[in-house]
Design an enzyme around this catalytic site. Structure first.
Site: not given
Length: 572
Positions: A294-295
């Site tokens: 993810g981020s």
């Protein structure tokens, strides 16, 4: 047999004493020679008998004897104690006994089975009875019996039943460092973790040659700090309960040496009960699990773009509307709908801005950067349980954009922690290790990935995200924590499921001159009571804060209070 020639056929009875006293010298010498010859014949006969017996023994059941001798040596073979960096014991040998039988020497099988069954009921089986009735020279009945069991069986006085002392591995900490230390099998051979690594490094050869039998071996120290290991595992356990996640991972890495100070993956297992390791849910997710992070991956995209020279920290990217590529749309989770500076792209975790930075740097540069930072190959460490990243089948513009914010490329949490250490330690990639390593040794193997200026920029962005962005809950007064959140939707049946997330917080402290990277991930956390959301900023960030608060003092990191806002210099 004719021995005394001239006296043959004569009786000594009735001879006068004088006649014996006047025997000729030649007769005396012949008598002495005869007695010596008889003695020699006797010795030859005895030795011939012994030699014949040895030959028969050597020919009979050679395979069984070899197996018996091999087993006897194997179970007595020593293993070195495994210690943490402060000398605390993680694994050691203890002496125990194993029960065996020699069926050929058993006089009454029924009596033997019945009496053994009074101490060990599990031996009252048809299988055991058949084995005791066989013509085998040696069979195991039960490995690693307790002292009371051994004493009770010894009192039975059963012919053909005996004991062999063996070295049994014992792990005082139980689950605490199970995935790191690993475990051995019933023959004291390493089959997982560092136990297996040490066998592959020559311990198994020493044992096979007999050099490790009944003699102590030098203990082996690890880089792991048992105090930090306990703190990490404890905080992960609390987080799993608090956020009702199905799994949790925590890693603490020394950014100057690459040493793994702590690593925990829950649910874990107790190496004293190695059968637990076979359960899928107890796998070591920290090194053998791969996930879309993810981020937190925006950390690497931003560093790649800045280091390429194609993007500067003063640049701006238009995030006013989503990006549409073919049938796919890239949008922001918390859209600002405006033009964002590079720090704002990072702090607001903009998918749109990050994707545009990746395209500005170029696909080839992205692939090269991820390869050099270790994201495209199996991680090199002592643990045998390491996974290879899952790469996309093709690498086009859409792939480059989705990878830029952590979708489409799966890596292990250890990959992520090591890459982060590279970006905050000045830009040098240092392979991780579970063994002690000095700073000078680390520098000899370090490979520069980004320049000092890029590293300083990443430290600045990390700190800004904790001060003003999604990482606010990771703040620990006095320790200047910096980091990046990541909330990734999990993939099921080829589709992203919005209700199942893999949350992470990637941090370093103290961020002006980092000593340690801390990574925490939670698998499928649920909203805390009273909360409507379960993003990384709400669960993994505070878990990192709890870990830093506990381990920083014990690791010798002194707190600093007051205004620290100007401690990280960045060139604009």
């Amino acid at each position: 047999m004719r021995i005394l020639g001239p006296l043959n056929g004569l009786s000594l009875k009735g001879l006068r004493p004088k006649a014996r006293r006047t025997a000729s010298p030649s007769a005396k010498s012949e008598g002495n020679a005869s007695r010596i010859f008889i003695t020699m014949i006797a010795f030859v006969a005895v030795y011939a008998l012994i030699a014949g017996r040895l030959v028969l023994l050597g020919m009979a059941d050679a395979g069984e004897q070899s197996a018996f001798l091999g087993d006897a040596e194997a179970i007595k073979a020593s293993r070195p104690d495994i210690l943490d960096r402060n000398g605390e014991i993680l694994a050691t040998d203890i002496k125990t006994a194993s029960l065996f039988a020699e069926p050929r020497r058993i006089e009454d099988v029924d009596e033997t089975v019945e009496k053994l069954g009074t101490v060990l009921p599990q031996l009252r089986t048809a299988s055991i009875r058949r084995r005791l009735e066989s013509d085998a020279g040696f069979i195991w009945l039960k490995r690693e019996i307790t002292p009371p069991e051994q004493k009770a069986i010894h009192k039975l006085g059963l012919p053909g039943i005996g004991f062999l002392n063996e070295s049994r591995r014992f792990y005082p900490g139980g689950n605490l460092a199970g995935h790191i230390v690993g475990h051995v099998n019933v023959d004291n051979q390493g089959i997982a973790g560092l136990e297996k690594y040490f066998d592959n490094q020559g311990l198994a050869d020493l044992q096979a040659l007999g050099f490790a039998t009944d003699r102590p071996l030098e203990p082996v120290s690890l880089s792991v700090d048992l105090r930090a290991q306990h703190a990490v595992r404890d905080e992960l356990s609390k987080a799993m309960a608090r956020y009702r996640s199905i799994a949790a991972i925590g890693i603490v890495l020394d950014v100057e040496t690459g040493e793994v100070v702590a690593m925990s993956s829950l649910p874990d297992y107790n190496p004293n009960n190695p059968k637990e390791a076979l359960e899928q849910k107890r796998m070591n997710r920290a090194t053998s699990g791969v996930y879309e992070m993810g981020s937190v991956f925006k950390t690497f995209t931003t560093a790649m773009a800045l280091d390429s020279g194609k993007v500067s920290i003063n640049d701006h990217f238009d995030a006013t509307k989503p990006i549409r590529v073919s049938r796919h749309t890239i949008r922001d989770f918390h859209a600002k709908n405006k033009v964002l500076s590079v720090p704002e792209v990072f702090i607001y975790s903009s998918n749109i801005g990050t994707a545009k930075m990746a395209l500005a740097a170029g696909i080839d540069r992205q692939q090269d950067f991820l390869k050099r930072i270790g994201m495209m190959s199996r991680i090199e460490t002592e643990l045998p349980e390491t996974a290879r990243p899952i790469l996309p089948p093709k690498w086009n513009d859409l792939t480059a954009m989705t990878i830029s914010f952590g979708h489409g490329l799966s890596v292990s949490p250890m990959h992520t922690a090591v890459a982060a250490a590279t970006l905050v330690n000045g830009g040098n990639y240092i392979p991780p290790t579970f063994l002690p390593r000095t700073v000078s040794e680390a520098q000899e193997m370090a490979v520069r990935i980004v320049d000092e200026k890029t590293s300083a920029s990443m430290r600045y962005l990390f700190r800004m995200n904790v001060e003003k962005g999604s990482g606010r809950r990771a703040e620990v007064p006095g320790y200047m924590v910096g980091g990046k959140t990541g909330t990734a939707e999990k993939v099921e049946n080829g589709r992203y499921v919005s209700s199942k997330r893999f949350n992470s917080f990637l941090a370093a402290f103290p961020i002006d001159k980092p000593r340690y990277v801390v990574l925490v991930t939670l698998d499928e956390p649920k909203p805390e009571e009273g909360m409507r959301s379960a993003t990384a900023g709400l669960n993994t960030a505070p878990t990192v804060a709890a870990i830093v608060r506990r381990i920083a003092p014990m690791m010798g990191v002194m707190p600093r209070f007051g205004d620290t806002s100007d401690m990280i210099a960045v060139s604009y």
